[in-house]
Scaffold this motif. Structure first.
Motif, PDB file in Angstrom:
ATOM      1  N   PHE A 204       0.379  -1.306   0.016  1.00  0.00           N
ATOM      2  CA  PHE A 204       0.101  -0.295   0.008  1.00  0.00           C
ATOM      3  C   PHE A 204       0.622   1.109  -0.327  1.00  0.00           C
ATOM      4  CE2 PHE A 204      -2.320   3.151   1.925  1.00  0.00           C
ATOM      5  CZ  PHE A 204      -3.659   3.663   1.607  1.00  0.00           C
ATOM      6  N   ALA A 205       1.249   1.283   0.517  1.00  0.00           N
ATOM      7  CA  ALA A 205       2.502   2.598   0.694  1.00  0.00           C
ATOM      8  C   ALA A 205       3.088   2.535   0.292  1.00  0.00           C
ATOM      9  CB  ALA A 205       3.706   2.762   2.632  1.00  0.00           C
ATOM     10  N   GLY A 206       4.259   1.483  -0.903  1.00  0.00           N
ATOM     11  CA  GLY A 206       5.082   1.565  -2.357  1.00  0.00           C
ATOM     12  C   GLY A 206       4.201   1.746  -3.420  1.00  0.00           C
ATOM     13  N   THR A 207       3.326   1.918  -3.562  1.00  0.00           N
ATOM     14  CA  THR A 207       2.497   1.467  -4.426  1.00  0.00           C
ATOM     15  C   THR A 207       2.213   3.015  -5.228  1.00  0.00           C
ATOM     16  OG1 THR A 207       1.464  -0.433  -4.450  1.00  0.00           O
ATOM     17  CG2 THR A 207       1.165   0.620  -6.464  1.00  0.00           C
ATOM     18  N   HIS A 208       2.600   3.359  -6.500  1.00  0.00           N
ATOM     19  CA  HIS A 208       2.278   4.520  -6.975  1.00  0.00           C
ATOM     20  C   HIS A 208       1.002   3.804  -7.913  1.00  0.00           C
ATOM     21  CE1 HIS A 208       2.369   8.945  -8.302  1.00  0.00           C
ATOM     22  NE2 HIS A 208       1.118   8.713  -9.036  1.00  0.00           N
ATOM     23  N   SER A 209      -0.076   4.930  -7.377  1.00  0.00           N
ATOM     24  CA  SER A 209      -1.812   3.951  -7.412  1.00  0.00           C
ATOM     25  C   SER A 209      -2.173   4.871  -8.357  1.00  0.00           C
ATOM     26  CB  SER A 209      -2.713   4.115  -5.814  1.00  0.00           C
ATOM     27  OG  SER A 209      -3.376   3.475  -6.667  1.00  0.00           O
ATOM     28  N   LEU A 210      -2.519   4.099  -9.696  1.00  0.00           N
ATOM     29  CA  LEU A 210      -3.861   5.111 -10.713  1.00  0.00           C
ATOM     30  C   LEU A 210      -5.221   4.800 -10.809  1.00  0.00           C
ATOM     31  CD1 LEU A 210      -1.227   4.029 -13.864  1.00  0.00           C
ATOM     32  CD2 LEU A 210      -1.348   6.524 -11.497  1.00  0.00           C
ATOM     33  N   SER A 211      -5.301   3.454  -9.245  1.00  0.00           N
ATOM     34  CA  SER A 211      -6.969   3.347  -8.758  1.00  0.00           C
ATOM     35  C   SER A 211      -6.440   2.367  -8.055  1.00  0.00           C
ATOM     36  CB  SER A 211      -7.684   3.089 -10.275  1.00  0.00           C
ATOM     37  OG  SER A 211      -6.906   1.303 -10.213  1.00  0.00           O
ATOM     38  N   LEU A 212      -7.350   2.756  -7.047  1.00  0.00           N
ATOM     39  CA  LEU A 212      -7.798   1.212  -5.938  1.00  0.00           C
ATOM     40  C   LEU A 212      -7.814   0.316  -6.159  1.00  0.00           C
ATOM     41  CD1 LEU A 212      -7.595   1.520  -2.794  1.00  0.00           C
ATOM     42  CD2 LEU A 212      -9.857   2.089  -2.580  1.00  0.00           C
ATOM     43  N   GLN A 213      -7.848  -0.163  -7.199  1.00  0.00           N
ATOM     44  CA  GLN A 213      -7.980  -1.739  -7.779  1.00  0.00           C
ATOM     45  C   GLN A 213      -6.520  -2.372  -8.241  1.00  0.00           C
ATOM     46  OE1 GLN A 213     -10.205   0.882  -8.688  1.00  0.00           O
ATOM     47  NE2 GLN A 213     -11.634  -0.147  -9.472  1.00  0.00           N
ATOM     48  N   GLN A 214      -5.681  -1.053  -8.746  1.00  0.00           N
ATOM     49  CA  GLN A 214      -4.242  -1.216  -8.884  1.00  0.00           C
ATOM     50  C   GLN A 214      -3.829  -1.756  -7.799  1.00  0.00           C
ATOM     51  OE1 GLN A 214      -1.898   1.639 -10.170  1.00  0.00           O
ATOM     52  NE2 GLN A 214      -0.175   0.215 -11.079  1.00  0.00           N
ATOM     53  N   THR A 215      -4.070  -0.963  -6.602  1.00  0.00           N
ATOM     54  CA  THR A 215      -3.340  -0.876  -5.012  1.00  0.00           C
ATOM     55  C   THR A 215      -3.207  -2.642  -4.801  1.00  0.00           C
ATOM     56  OG1 THR A 215      -3.504   1.505  -5.167  1.00  0.00           O
ATOM     57  CG2 THR A 215      -2.965   0.138  -2.663  1.00  0.00           C
ATOM     58  N   LEU A 216      -5.198  -2.909  -4.788  1.00  0.00           N
ATOM     59  CA  LEU A 216      -5.734  -4.408  -4.330  1.00  0.00           C
ATOM     60  C   LEU A 216      -4.881  -5.424  -5.155  1.00  0.00           C
ATOM     61  CD1 LEU A 216      -9.030  -4.839  -4.155  1.00  0.00           C
ATOM     62  CD2 LEU A 216      -7.853  -6.128  -5.196  1.00  0.00           C
ATOM     63  N   ILE A 269     -14.165  -1.263  -3.369  1.00  0.00           N
ATOM     64  CA  ILE A 269     -13.619  -2.478  -4.329  1.00  0.00           C
ATOM     65  C   ILE A 269     -13.184  -3.346  -3.511  1.00  0.00           C
ATOM     66  CG2 ILE A 269     -11.454  -2.477  -5.628  1.00  0.00           C
ATOM     67  CD1 ILE A 269     -13.543   0.067  -6.581  1.00  0.00           C
ATOM     68  N   GLU A 270     -13.549  -4.141  -4.578  1.00  0.00           N
ATOM     69  CA  GLU A 270     -13.405  -5.759  -3.877  1.00  0.00           C
ATOM     70  C   GLU A 270     -12.569  -7.045  -4.465  1.00  0.00           C
ATOM     71  OE1 GLU A 270     -17.110  -7.434  -1.293  1.00  0.00           O
ATOM     72  OE2 GLU A 270     -17.481  -6.175  -3.102  1.00  0.00           O
ATOM     73  N   GLY A 271     -11.889  -7.419  -4.192  1.00  0.00           N
ATOM     74  CA  GLY A 271     -11.364  -8.520  -5.548  1.00  0.00           C
ATOM     75  C   GLY A 271     -10.332  -9.820  -4.717  1.00  0.00           C
ATOM     76  N   GLY A 272     -10.330 -11.268  -4.960  1.00  0.00           N
ATOM     77  CA  GLY A 272      -9.067 -11.276  -5.070  1.00  0.00           C
ATOM     78  C   GLY A 272      -7.730 -11.563  -6.088  1.00  0.00           C
ATOM     79  N   VAL A 273      -6.334 -12.109  -5.792  1.00  0.00           N
ATOM     80  CA  VAL A 273      -5.377 -12.962  -6.408  1.00  0.00           C
ATOM     81  C   VAL A 273      -5.183 -13.786  -5.880  1.00  0.00           C
ATOM     82  CG1 VAL A 273      -2.859 -11.394  -6.487  1.00  0.00           C
ATOM     83  CG2 VAL A 273      -4.940  -9.685  -5.903  1.00  0.00           C
ATOM     84  N   LEU A 274      -4.697 -14.751  -6.767  1.00  0.00           N
ATOM     85  CA  LEU A 274      -4.251 -16.070  -5.885  1.00  0.00           C
ATOM     86  C   LEU A 274      -3.515 -16.645  -6.972  1.00  0.00           C
ATOM     87  CD1 LEU A 274      -6.828 -18.710  -7.432  1.00  0.00           C
ATOM     88  CD2 LEU A 274      -6.891 -16.551  -8.265  1.00  0.00           C
ATOM     89  N   ARG A 275      -3.053 -17.586  -6.410  1.00  0.00           N
ATOM     90  CA  ARG A 275      -1.839 -18.295  -7.402  1.00  0.00           C
ATOM     91  C   ARG A 275      -2.014 -19.211  -8.628  1.00  0.00           C
ATOM     92  NH1 ARG A 275       3.112 -18.250  -4.481  1.00  0.00           N
ATOM     93  NH2 ARG A 275       2.277 -17.785  -2.730  1.00  0.00           N
ATOM     94  N   GLU A 276      -1.801 -19.766  -9.563  1.00  0.00           N
ATOM     95  CA  GLU A 276      -2.189 -19.917 -10.329  1.00  0.00           C
ATOM     96  C   GLU A 276      -2.768 -21.349 -10.544  1.00  0.00           C
ATOM     97  OE1 GLU A 276      -0.080 -19.889 -13.966  1.00  0.00           O
ATOM     98  OE2 GLU A 276      -0.126 -17.701 -14.452  1.00  0.00           O
TER      99      GLU A 276
END
Length: 286
Positions: A204-216, A269-276
């Motif tokens: 969160f601190a290290g991402t230059h955010s173009l959207s909250l989705q990108q940060t998520l 904003i809601e979403g999931g990130v998972l390993r392939e």
């Protein structure tokens, strides 16, 4: 017209439990909120009022207290696993148990004196069924974070109802709710919790955010690369809007220094990130 009973479960919600461990004059406390839910051969209770298959919710509450005395409350995931397995393995009519635990932190001020930590709440949800499938989901909620710059928002759809102005400098703030699924036996839930929490904050601190989705996505990706014991992260990020106040009527400028913090409505904003190669959870997380 023909009707039938659909999916169902029942249990005892929000059993508040405080466990004190006395190490001589030094005391340690665990402050948790436990919710249990059971499902299985419960059709008769719904269709004819026959309760022969029903373990009363009061008994579920009492089990929580008794297990706290007999086994202690170490990691909340371990405590939830003990309860879930007990209900399934000792009650033939119970085929699936869901145990959710929230933990509230206290900061030590003396050997037996504490101050409630007003920060985030640690959470977990454990599922266990009669086929031996177990899912452990750790998490946190109410982790409030803010970047005072380094966030932009532009290039979005503009329609007849759009009034929002594009910006290349805004406040980005949210209250993080995160859940992460373990792939199997985790050696230390406390260690993985600190690793994932740290990764979320770093991203969160290290991402230059173009959207909250990108940060998520960046937060979920960082958690997965940091902690190999987890395979999926789900995040819920309400956008805590901060609007720069127009001070021109008072002859003052405002170079993104004075803001109105609006509590509602807010973007969610809601979403999931998972390993392939993430294994299927077997059942819903909820």
């Amino acid at each position: 017209m023909t009707v039938k009973l659909g999916a169902n479960r029942y249990g005892k919600a929000e059993t508040r439990l405080v466990r004190v461990v006395k190490d001589g004059p030094v005391h340690h406390i665990k402050d948790v909120n436990v919710s249990t839910a059971l499902s299985g051969d419960m059709e008769a209770a719904h269709l004819s009022g026959d309760n022969a298959a029903v373990l009363p919710t009061d008994s579920q509450k009492n089990t929580v207290f008794a297990f706290a005395r007999e086994h202690g409350v170490a990691e909340i995931e371990t405590f939830a696993l003990l309860l879930a397995r007990h209900f399934v393995e000792t009650r033939p009519t119970v085929h699936h148990a869901r145990v959710e635990v929230e933990e509230y932190a206290w900061n030590r001020r003396g050997p037996h004196s504490f101050v409630r930590d007003g920060g985030e709440v640690r959470t977990c949800v454990v599922h266990h069924d009669r086929d031996g499938r177990t899912t452990v989901v750790s998490g946190l909620k109410d982790l409030v974070v803010l970047n005072s710059t380094g966030s932009e928002f532009h290039g979005y759809i503009v329609d007849p109802y759009t009034t929002l102005q594009p910006t290349d400098d805004r406040v980005l703030a949210t209250a993080v709710a995160a859940r992460w699924r373990h792939t199997g036996q985790t050696p230390s839930y406390a260690k993985s919790y600190e690793q994932v929490r740290g990764a979320l904050l770093e991203a969160f601190a290290g991402t230059h955010s173009l959207s909250l989705q990108q940060t998520l996505y960046a937060m979920g990706e960082r958690a997965l690369t940091t902690c190999p014991e987890i395979c999926e992260v789900r995040l819920t990020l309400p956008n805590k809007h901060h609007f720069a106040v127009d001070l021109s009527p008072f002859g003052l400028d405002n170079d993104n220094e004075v803001f109105h913090a609006a509590d509602r409505p807010y973007g969610l904003i809601e979403g999931g990130v998972l390993r392939e190669d993430a294994p299927d959870a077997g059942f819903a997380w909820e």
